[in-house]
Design an enzyme around this catalytic site. Structure first.
Site, PDB file in Angstrom:
ATOM      1  N   ARG A 102       0.889  -1.180   0.000  1.00 49.24           N
ATOM      2  CA  ARG A 102       0.000   0.000   0.000  1.00 49.24           C
ATOM      3  C   ARG A 102       0.914   1.214   0.000  1.00 49.24           C
ATOM      4  O   ARG A 102       1.677   1.414   0.951  1.00 49.24           O
ATOM      5  CB  ARG A 102      -0.922  -0.010   1.217  1.00 49.24           C
ATOM      6  N   HIS A 129      -7.123   0.842  -6.780  1.00 46.50           N
ATOM      7  CA  HIS A 129      -7.361  -0.023  -5.612  1.00 46.50           C
ATOM      8  C   HIS A 129      -8.054  -1.303  -6.105  1.00 46.50           C
ATOM      9  O   HIS A 129      -9.228  -1.527  -5.842  1.00 46.50           O
ATOM     10  CB  HIS A 129      -8.232   0.735  -4.606  1.00 46.50           C
ATOM     11  N   GLN A 132     -10.063  -3.751  -3.797  1.00 48.05           N
ATOM     12  CA  GLN A 132     -11.378  -3.232  -3.413  1.00 48.05           C
ATOM     13  C   GLN A 132     -12.411  -3.559  -4.499  1.00 48.05           C
ATOM     14  O   GLN A 132     -13.494  -4.080  -4.212  1.00 48.05           O
ATOM     15  CB  GLN A 132     -11.292  -1.711  -3.217  1.00 48.05           C
ATOM     16  N   ASP A 222     -17.089   7.373  -2.026  1.00 47.09           N
ATOM     17  CA  ASP A 222     -15.844   7.249  -1.262  1.00 47.09           C
ATOM     18  C   ASP A 222     -15.549   8.643  -0.699  1.00 47.09           C
ATOM     19  O   ASP A 222     -16.163   9.632  -1.130  1.00 47.09           O
ATOM     20  CB  ASP A 222     -14.714   6.772  -2.208  1.00 47.09           C
ATOM     21  N   CYS A 262     -16.485   2.033   0.027  1.00 47.29           N
ATOM     22  CA  CYS A 262     -15.329   1.176   0.327  1.00 47.29           C
ATOM     23  C   CYS A 262     -14.931   1.256   1.797  1.00 47.29           C
ATOM     24  O   CYS A 262     -14.271   0.353   2.304  1.00 47.29           O
ATOM     25  CB  CYS A 262     -14.156   1.558  -0.565  1.00 47.29           C
ATOM     26  N   ARG A 290     -14.135  -8.464   1.219  1.00 45.20           N
ATOM     27  CA  ARG A 290     -12.740  -8.251   0.838  1.00 45.20           C
ATOM     28  C   ARG A 290     -11.924  -9.523   1.091  1.00 45.20           C
ATOM     29  O   ARG A 290     -11.078  -9.906   0.290  1.00 45.20           O
ATOM     30  CB  ARG A 290     -12.147  -7.081   1.636  1.00 45.20           C
TER      31      ARG A 290
HETATM   32  N1   CP Z   1     -11.449   0.013   1.903  1.00 47.53           N
HETATM   33  C1   CP Z   1     -10.185  -0.128   2.367  1.00 47.53           C
HETATM   34  O1   CP Z   1      -9.247  -0.401   1.621  1.00 47.53           O
HETATM   35  O2   CP Z   1     -10.074   0.046   3.705  1.00 47.53           O
HETATM   36  P1   CP Z   1      -8.700   0.210   4.497  1.00 47.53           P
HETATM   37  O3   CP Z   1      -8.114   1.528   4.082  1.00 47.53           O
HETATM   38  O4   CP Z   1      -9.108   0.201   5.942  1.00 47.53           O
HETATM   39  O5   CP Z   1      -7.792  -0.933   4.160  1.00 47.53           O
HETATM   40  N1  NVA Z   2      -9.772   6.846  -1.759  1.00 47.83           N
HETATM   41  C1  NVA Z   2      -9.453   6.414  -0.425  1.00 47.83           C
HETATM   42  C2  NVA Z   2      -9.725   4.949  -0.292  1.00 47.83           C
HETATM   43  C3  NVA Z   2      -9.441   4.373   1.063  1.00 47.83           C
HETATM   44  C4  NVA Z   2      -9.748   2.900   1.119  1.00 47.83           C
HETATM   45  C5  NVA Z   2      -8.001   6.736  -0.117  1.00 47.83           C
HETATM   46  O1  NVA Z   2      -7.137   6.516  -0.982  1.00 47.83           O
HETATM   47  O2  NVA Z   2      -7.714   7.228   0.975  1.00 47.83           O
END
Ligand code: CP
Ligand code: NVA
Length: 309
Positions: A102, A129, A132, A222, A262, A290
């Site tokens: 990540r 992502h 997701q 989101d 999400c 997930r």
């Molecule tokens: N939706 C999602 O990816 O959640 P987190 O940021 O908690 O992993």
């Molecule tokens: N768009 C958000 C998604 C988090 C799961 C971010 O990148 O923070």
């Protein structure tokens, strides 16, 4: 060996196979069965940003499949700071059987994958992502029985989650509509990728959320400010005024439409508390799915390695 950096790298058939496997693994778990499909395998997770769902769903998946996981937070996992990304990849891929990253910059995952001898999974970047979106297809399939021909309307920022959903919808034969202020629509480079990859399933972009949701099977949103964009929070709050998914916007959607997010959600910003907790909301089964989708993904990416052992 395959990586999972983007849904674009998978065909429709591969995505459908993953969804079939995810449904089977979920049914197994509900019956109390946890087949050890990844015995003694070790998953590395390197996270530059916080996570609840992605981290725990991957770690729980490995535990339930007979493997284990090692988590590196931003202190240990500041990729490219203490040592170059290429060194990080060459060391970790001797110690782990697959790695989830990540990251802030999508290029970091690509560079890691170029130097990794084990499968690399994108656990969110500034660009996309895909994990997701894969879990979300599973949720939509469960809620509607099928994917093809459904319409997903994403109300909000044309961000990483939205980009992966565009590709997921195209691969599944679904329509995707983005309802966003002009400045937050998809950029030309992403649209050009879409035109090359799936000219018949281009995303539609709209400025009026009420008009957009009138055709929705799924209304999705989101946060307006993603991780890494915190300096823009005040501006974004102003720019997205009128884009909250609330009861009056949901009333403009067909009565069968469901709501997805999400998570994490900011109640009172992109979504009202009432919609989050309302009858149309799928957000909590969506979060749980997930894990099932990622179990299928891990089994697929490690299939060759398991077959050889
Ligand atoms: N939706 C999602 O990816 O959640 P987190 O940021 O908690 O992993
Ligand atoms: N768009 C958000 C998604 C988090 C799961 C971010 O990148 O923070």
């Amino acid at each position: 060996m395959r990586h999972f950096l983007a849904l674009l790298d998978l065909t429709s058939a591969e995505i459908h196979n993953l969804l079939d496997k995810a449904r089977a693994l979920k049914a197994d778990l509900i019956r109390g069965r946890r087949p050890a499909l990844l015995p003694n395998r070790v998953l590395g997770l390197i996270f530059e940003k916080p996570s609840l769902r992605t981290r725990v769903s991957f770690e729980a998946a490995m535990g339930q499949l007979g493997g284990s996981s090692v988590f590196l937070s931003s202190t240990d996992g500041a990729i490219g700071q203490r040592e170059p990304v290429a060194d990080f990849a060459r060391v970790l891929s001797q110690l782990c059987d697959a790695v989830v990253l990540r990251v802030f910059r999508h290029r970091t995952i690509e560079e890691f994958a170029e130097h990794s001898s084990v499968p690399v999974i994108n656990g969110l970047s500034d660009y996309n992502h895909p994990c997701q979106a894969l879990g979300d297809l599973l949720t939509i399939q469960e809620a509607f029985g099928s994917l093809e021909g459904r319409t997903l309307v994403f109300v909000g920022d044309g961000n990483n989650v939205a980009r992966s959903l565009v590709v997921a919808c195209a691969r599944a034969g679904m329509r995707f509509i983005l309802a966003a202020p002009e400045a937050y629509r998809f950029d030309e480079s992403f649209l050009s990728t879409c035109r090359t990859a799936f000219p018949g399933h281009l995303p539609v972009q709209e400025s009026d959320p009420a008009r957009a949701v009138s055709e929705a099977d799924i209304v999705y949103t989101d946060v307006w400010t993603s991780m890494g964009q915190e300096a823009e929070t005040a501006k974004r709050l102003r720019d997205f005024k009128g884009f909250e998914v609330n009861e009056s916007l949901m009333a403009r959607a067909p009565s069968h439409a469901r709501f997805m997010h999400c998570l994490p959600a900011h109640r009172g910003e992109e979504v009202s508390a009432g919609v989050m907790e309302g009858k149309a909301s799928l957000v909590f089964p969506q979060a749980g799915n997930r894990m099932h989708a990622q179990k299928a993904l891990l089994c697929w990416l490690l299939a060759d390695q398991i077959a050889k052992s």
